[in-house]
Design a protein around this motif. Structure first.
Motif, PDB file in Angstrom:
ATOM      1  N   UNK A 296       0.814  -1.210   0.000  1.00  0.00           N
ATOM      2  CA  UNK A 296       0.000   0.000   0.000  1.00  0.00           C
ATOM      3  C   UNK A 296       0.847   1.259   0.000  1.00  0.00           C
ATOM      4  N   UNK A 297       1.996   1.197   0.647  1.00  0.00           N
ATOM      5  CA  UNK A 297       2.902   2.349   0.718  1.00  0.00           C
ATOM      6  C   UNK A 297       4.302   1.848   0.329  1.00  0.00           C
TER       7      UNK A 297
ATOM      8  N   UNK B 283      -2.220 -11.368  10.890  1.00  0.00           N
ATOM      9  CA  UNK B 283      -1.573 -10.850   9.677  1.00  0.00           C
ATOM     10  C   UNK B 283      -1.027 -11.933   8.750  1.00  0.00           C
ATOM     11  N   UNK B 284      -0.656 -13.092   9.300  1.00  0.00           N
ATOM     12  CA  UNK B 284      -0.066 -14.158   8.482  1.00  0.00           C
ATOM     13  C   UNK B 284      -1.016 -14.606   7.370  1.00  0.00           C
ATOM     14  N   UNK B 285      -2.324 -14.438   7.584  1.00  0.00           N
ATOM     15  CA  UNK B 285      -3.264 -14.839   6.538  1.00  0.00           C
ATOM     16  C   UNK B 285      -3.161 -13.958   5.308  1.00  0.00           C
ATOM     17  N   UNK B 286      -2.457 -12.862   5.410  1.00  0.00           N
ATOM     18  CA  UNK B 286      -2.220 -12.031   4.240  1.00  0.00           C
ATOM     19  C   UNK B 286      -1.152 -12.591   3.317  1.00  0.00           C
ATOM     20  N   UNK B 287      -0.437 -13.607   3.779  1.00  0.00           N
ATOM     21  CA  UNK B 287       0.584 -14.235   2.938  1.00  0.00           C
ATOM     22  C   UNK B 287      -0.076 -15.230   1.994  1.00  0.00           C
TER      23      UNK B 287
ATOM     24  N   UNK C 193     -10.562 -15.116   5.848  1.00  0.00           N
ATOM     25  CA  UNK C 193      -9.525 -14.606   6.751  1.00  0.00           C
ATOM     26  C   UNK C 193      -8.477 -13.812   5.989  1.00  0.00           C
ATOM     27  N   UNK C 194      -8.167 -14.240   4.784  1.00  0.00           N
ATOM     28  CA  UNK C 194      -7.209 -13.486   3.962  1.00  0.00           C
ATOM     29  C   UNK C 194      -7.760 -12.097   3.649  1.00  0.00           C
ATOM     30  N   UNK C 195      -9.045 -12.021   3.333  1.00  0.00           N
ATOM     31  CA  UNK C 195      -9.664 -10.721   3.047  1.00  0.00           C
ATOM     32  C   UNK C 195      -9.612  -9.821   4.270  1.00  0.00           C
ATOM     33  N   UNK C 196      -9.835 -10.394   5.458  1.00  0.00           N
ATOM     34  CA  UNK C 196      -9.771  -9.594   6.687  1.00  0.00           C
ATOM     35  C   UNK C 196      -8.352  -9.097   6.945  1.00  0.00           C
ATOM     36  N   UNK C 197      -7.353  -9.944   6.665  1.00  0.00           N
ATOM     37  CA  UNK C 197      -5.963  -9.521   6.862  1.00  0.00           C
ATOM     38  C   UNK C 197      -5.622  -8.350   5.950  1.00  0.00           C
ATOM     39  N   UNK C 198      -6.158  -8.362   4.733  1.00  0.00           N
ATOM     40  CA  UNK C 198      -5.934  -7.249   3.804  1.00  0.00           C
ATOM     41  C   UNK C 198      -6.623  -5.981   4.314  1.00  0.00           C
TER      42      UNK C 198
ATOM     43  N   UNK D  93      -6.591  -0.385   7.109  1.00  0.00           N
ATOM     44  CA  UNK D  93      -6.846   0.501   8.241  1.00  0.00           C
ATOM     45  C   UNK D  93      -5.567   1.206   8.703  1.00  0.00           C
ATOM     46  N   UNK D  94      -4.460   0.486   8.690  1.00  0.00           N
ATOM     47  CA  UNK D  94      -3.184   1.097   9.068  1.00  0.00           C
ATOM     48  C   UNK D  94      -2.779   2.162   8.064  1.00  0.00           C
ATOM     49  N   UNK D  95      -2.884   1.828   6.782  1.00  0.00           N
ATOM     50  CA  UNK D  95      -2.508   2.795   5.738  1.00  0.00           C
ATOM     51  C   UNK D  95      -3.372   4.050   5.808  1.00  0.00           C
ATOM     52  N   UNK D  96      -4.641   3.877   6.231  1.00  0.00           N
ATOM     53  CA  UNK D  96      -5.540   5.025   6.324  1.00  0.00           C
ATOM     54  C   UNK D  96      -5.146   6.005   7.427  1.00  0.00           C
ATOM     55  N   UNK D  97      -4.315   5.576   8.361  1.00  0.00           N
ATOM     56  CA  UNK D  97      -3.823   6.489   9.406  1.00  0.00           C
ATOM     57  C   UNK D  97      -2.838   7.500   8.826  1.00  0.00           C
ATOM     58  N   UNK D  98      -2.385   7.253   7.604  1.00  0.00           N
ATOM     59  CA  UNK D  98      -1.382   8.119   6.984  1.00  0.00           C
ATOM     60  C   UNK D  98      -1.913   8.623   5.640  1.00  0.00           C
ATOM     61  N   UNK D  99      -3.072   9.266   5.621  1.00  0.00           N
ATOM     62  CA  UNK D  99      -3.701   9.619   4.327  1.00  0.00           C
ATOM     63  C   UNK D  99      -2.887  10.593   3.506  1.00  0.00           C
ATOM     64  N   UNK D 100      -2.159  11.484   4.142  1.00  0.00           N
ATOM     65  CA  UNK D 100      -1.397  12.474   3.374  1.00  0.00           C
ATOM     66  C   UNK D 100      -0.051  11.953   2.886  1.00  0.00           C
TER      67      UNK D 100
END
Length: 381
Positions: free
Chosen positions: A31-32, A163-167, A362-367, A372-379
């Motif tokens: 994402x970043x 988070x491992x389900x994102x792999x 579960x993979x979709x939830x990990x994504x 949500x983390x990336x949204x903390x840094x919108x700018x």
């Protein structure tokens, strides 16, 4: 350029936690792409080399402050950091890191965590207070949400997934896994044989099924250890190959004890060096019995039916998520484990199908967790 400081149980040689760190970094950098990452680690040089990040000693306050001063976010997690079963001190450590981030004015995300058990009043008060400071809280199971409410934390929290389900399962290198099993002598024809005398590739499909077993040190483990050895012996008598899988170095002595209680041969996979090797081996397992949470998570990720030996509520919570059985360590008997394992083996294909369906969710939830983390840094995205 955005910068995140990650705090967790990193640099201790635990395959599950290292896989979790890899997943967090991978998901965030999707994402970043130019994200700067600093990890608080027990072995910062190893962490920096393995993951391509900045890493500092997890107890060096001066260096931690230096990294936080130009950071945008503290990511606390994932894992089961806020619990006092293994140690009350760990609760105070992770709480102190969150408080330090708050003092330095950076955002805080409690990420993909399981909350509890918290058995001491001081722990409960401290964790409840600290979690109220977080800008975003994401959890890996519903029961952690209930624990949050019991702590008096009323701010919204999101139930996601480990988070491992994102792999992706493509990280499971089947050829590497086969080489590791062969090198360990799992298939008798290859034991001790040089490469040019090993089993031909053409008979791979005829190899017997393999059960993987993961145990760890724990008080009153005796009956569970005996039961796991008994199940392994029974399957070995039917032609299964038995492999004991350590997820961190301290597991080896426990696994040796279990192997010594068996009448049939079994192999300890002490040639697994990190989570990539573990994922590779997992592609060849047909059934699993385990205590370690991330051993069970990897089994689910690769569609391997498994029975959890629950030494901690996090194991039971996870097995409920994926629809697999769990037996409390204090209640395990050889008969009970045989009965549960036997029932699962009789329905192995339906179990695989169900696992694969639940893994997609579960993979979709990990994504979403990473979103949500990336949204903390919108700018800065």
């Amino acid at each position: 350029m955005a910068k995140v400081v990650i705090s967790g149980y990193y640099g201790f040689g635990n395959c599950g936690d290292e896989a979790m760190l890899f997943a967090i970094i991978t998901l965030l950098r999707r994402r970043i792409p130019d994200l700067r990452v600093a990890v608080l680690s027990q072995r910062p040089r190893d962490t920096a080399r393995e993951f391509g990040v900045q890493a500092v000693p997890r107890r060096d306050v001066r260096l931690i402050i230096r990294e936080m001063k130009d950071a945008d976010l503290l990511l606390s997690g994932g894992g089961n950091l806020f619990q006092d079963v293994t140690s009350v001190r760990s609760v105070f450590y992770y709480a102190a890191i969150v408080l330090l981030a708050r003092m330095l004015g950076i955002k805080i995300c409690v990420y993909g965590q399981g909350i509890g058990p918290l058995n001491h009043r001081a722990s409960r008060c401290l964790v409840g207070w600290v979690l109220r400071l977080a800008n975003v809280i994401t959890l890996r199971d519903e029961r952690s949400l209930k624990e949050l409410a019991a702590l008096g934390v009323s701010r919204p929290a999101h139930v996601m997934a480990d988070p491992v389900f994102g792999l992706g399962t493509e990280l499971g290198d089947s050829e590497r896994g086969r080489a590791l099993l062969d090198a360990a002598g799992v298939y008798g024809v290859n034991e001790g044989a040089p490469p040019d005398q090993r089993e031909p590739e053409g008979v791979v499909g005829q190899r017997p099924p393999v059960i993987g077993i993961s145990l760890r040190r724990w008080p009153d483990l005796g009956e569970s250890l005996e039961s796991a050895a008994h199940l392994a012996d029974s399957l070995a008598a039917e032609g299964w190959k038995v492999v004991f899988v350590p997820l961190q170095p301290s597991d080896v002595s426990v696994l040796n004890t279990a192997r010594e209680k068996m009448r049939h041969p079994a192999i300890i996979m002490d040639n697994i060096k990190g989570f990539r090797d573990l994922m590779a081996v997992m592609t060849h397992l047909d059934f699993c019995v385990g205590m370690r949470l991330h051993f069970l998570i990897f089994a689910a990720l690769f569609g391997v039916p498994s029975v959890g030996l629950s030494y901690d509520p996090k194991v039971t919570r996870f097995m409920e998520q994926v629809g697999m059985p769990a037996v409390a360590v204090g209640e395990v008997t050889a008969e009970a484990l045989m009965r549960v394992a036997g029932g699962l083996l009789l329905n192995k294909e339906p179990a695989r199908k169900m696992l694969n369906e639940r893994m997609m969710k579960l993979k979709a939830r990990a994504e979403e967790n990473a979103d949500l983390v990336a949204a903390l840094l919108p700018n800065l995205r």
